[in-house]
Enzyme design. Structure first.
Site: not given
Ligand code: AMP
Length: 396
Positions: A7, A90, A179, A240, A284, A330, A333-334, A383
């Site tokens: 990538n 990629r 994505h 963004r 976080r 990120g 999932e978390n 990915e």
């Protein structure tokens, strides 16, 4: 069969070597600051992570250092370079030309170059990475896997912008989506986990990372997604803006004395949850700040999950219903807090979250109750594995 997955960005290069039969990662790492000074990170499976500062004036040099690390006598994951059977690259933008992954040859490279206009920051770097690998590994088959390809099944009603039609004809201005490798991987995986038939399931995938997008996957095909011509459209992201009235851009550009490129840079790099909170683009930090009473961090978090919920509602409408919702990447999932905030707004669809199940990080599991009409799952994306699978499918 071992696949090297690459990538390549403008000054960085991420890599993994995957044994395709066991789907195990044999080694992984990263080249950073290519063309500036250079830093190589290398980690073999089960081994220590090594970080070394080594000059990398070009991408070719970076690839050469990666290959050397992979066959290093002491720590190399491979015995010889001939153990690399194929390379999967990629590629960010395949325009309308690439509807699926493809074996790379000179004609394919020329066709990818024709898409450079659509992704000036990404495609040229991807091509440089391909050229470096072809030079250093002559004869090894290479496959291009496109971020846009999965969304090429979108119907015109989803991909057209309502601007003069000749802009589409002359410049190919339309919505492409990104994505795609992740949306494809996760939409297949959630059906496996939930025991549903891919060909008769309505799935919404929320890929929530630093870049974020939602897709509507009807019977295995993408029918809409929130990113457009570029990865700027759609959700509120780390830095963004996502959707914004174009007139607002003209307005703030005038007030701030910015030209068009300067204004777009603000929308790409200084907006999103970072711009609104003034704290960080990392969730976080934002949760931390919000829990200490920072109002702007709270607004940024609310803005983020509200926009995700709006897109989920829109895509339930687009597919006339929804069976499964996946959270991935990120944040997806978390961050249980974001998932809860989104799902709270989806009660009208029959979504019922299991708060205990939801209170987990990074695990593949169902987070909706047994009674929930819609199955909501956390599905970690992968990915690199998806690229390796696509590569094997074309070269085996
Ligand atoms: P990605 O682009 O998919 O790598 O996602 C990166 C983003 O995921 C980071 O900027 C964080 O906002 C978010 N993230 C990563 N780990 C966590 C975590 N443990 N809790 C909340 N957010 C996280």
């Amino acid at each position: 069969m071992n696949v090297l997955v690459i990538n390549c960005g403008s000054s960085s290069l991420k890599y993994q070597v995957i044994d395709a039969s066991s789907e195990q990662v044999l080694a992984k790492g990263l080249c950073e600051r290519i063309g500036i000074d250079g830093r190589l990170t290398y980690q073999p499976a089960g081994g220590e992570k090594e970080v070394s500062d080594i000059p990398m004036p070009t991408h070719k040099e970076a690839v050469r250092l990666v290959l050397e690390a992979l066959v290093n006598e002491k720590t190399g994951a491979l015995k010889a370079l001939s153990d690399i059977d194929a390379v999967g690259h990629r590629i960010v933008h395949g325009g309308e030309k690439f509807t699926k992954s493809t074996l790379i040859d000179d004609q394919v490279i020329a066709a990818v170059e024709e898409c450079n206009d659509l992704a000036p920051l990404h495609n040229p770097a991807n091509i440089i990475g391909i050229a470096a690998c072809r030079e250093l590994m002559p004869g090894v088959p290479m496959v291009g896997v496109f971020d846009t390809a999965f969304h090429q099944t979108m119907p015109a009603e989803a991909y057209m912008y309502a601007v003069p039609y000749e802009y589409y004809e002359k410049y190919k201005i339309r919505r492409y989506g990104f994505h795609g490798t992740s949306h494809s991987f996760v939409s297949k995986r959630i059906c496996e986990v939930a025991g549903k038939e891919l060909g008769s399931t309505k799935t919404i995938v929320c890929h929530l990372g630093n870049g974020a997008s939602v897709s509507a996957v009807l019977n295995g095909e993408s029918v809409d997604t929130s990113m457009g011509l570029s990865p700027l459209e759609g959700l509120v992201m780390g830095t963004r803006s996502g959707d914004i009235d174009p007139s607002a851009i003209e307005f703030f550009a005038q007030k701030e004395g910015l030209d068009l490129a300067g204004a777009v840079e603000v929308l790409n790099k200084k907006s999103g949850v970072f711009g609104v909170s003034g704290v960080s683009s990392d969730f976080r930090d934002l949760s931390d700040a919000a829990s200490k009473g920072n109002e702007r961090a709270k607004i940024a978090l609310d803005l983020f999950s509200y926009r995700v919920a709006k897109y989920v509602g829109a895509y339930a409408a687009a597919m006339n219903g929804v069976d499964l919702i996946a959270f991935t990447a990120g944040i997806g999932e978390n961050d249980p807090g974001v998932r809860e905030a989104v799902c709270k707004r989806l009660g009208y669809l029959g979504v019922e979250l299991d708060l205990e199940q939801n209170n987990t990080k990074g695990q593949e599991l169902r987070i909706s109750t047994e009674a929930s009409k819609v199955g909501v799952y956390v599905i970690p994306t992968n990915e690199e594995l998806a690229i390796a699978r696509e590569t094997v499918a074309l070269v085996a």
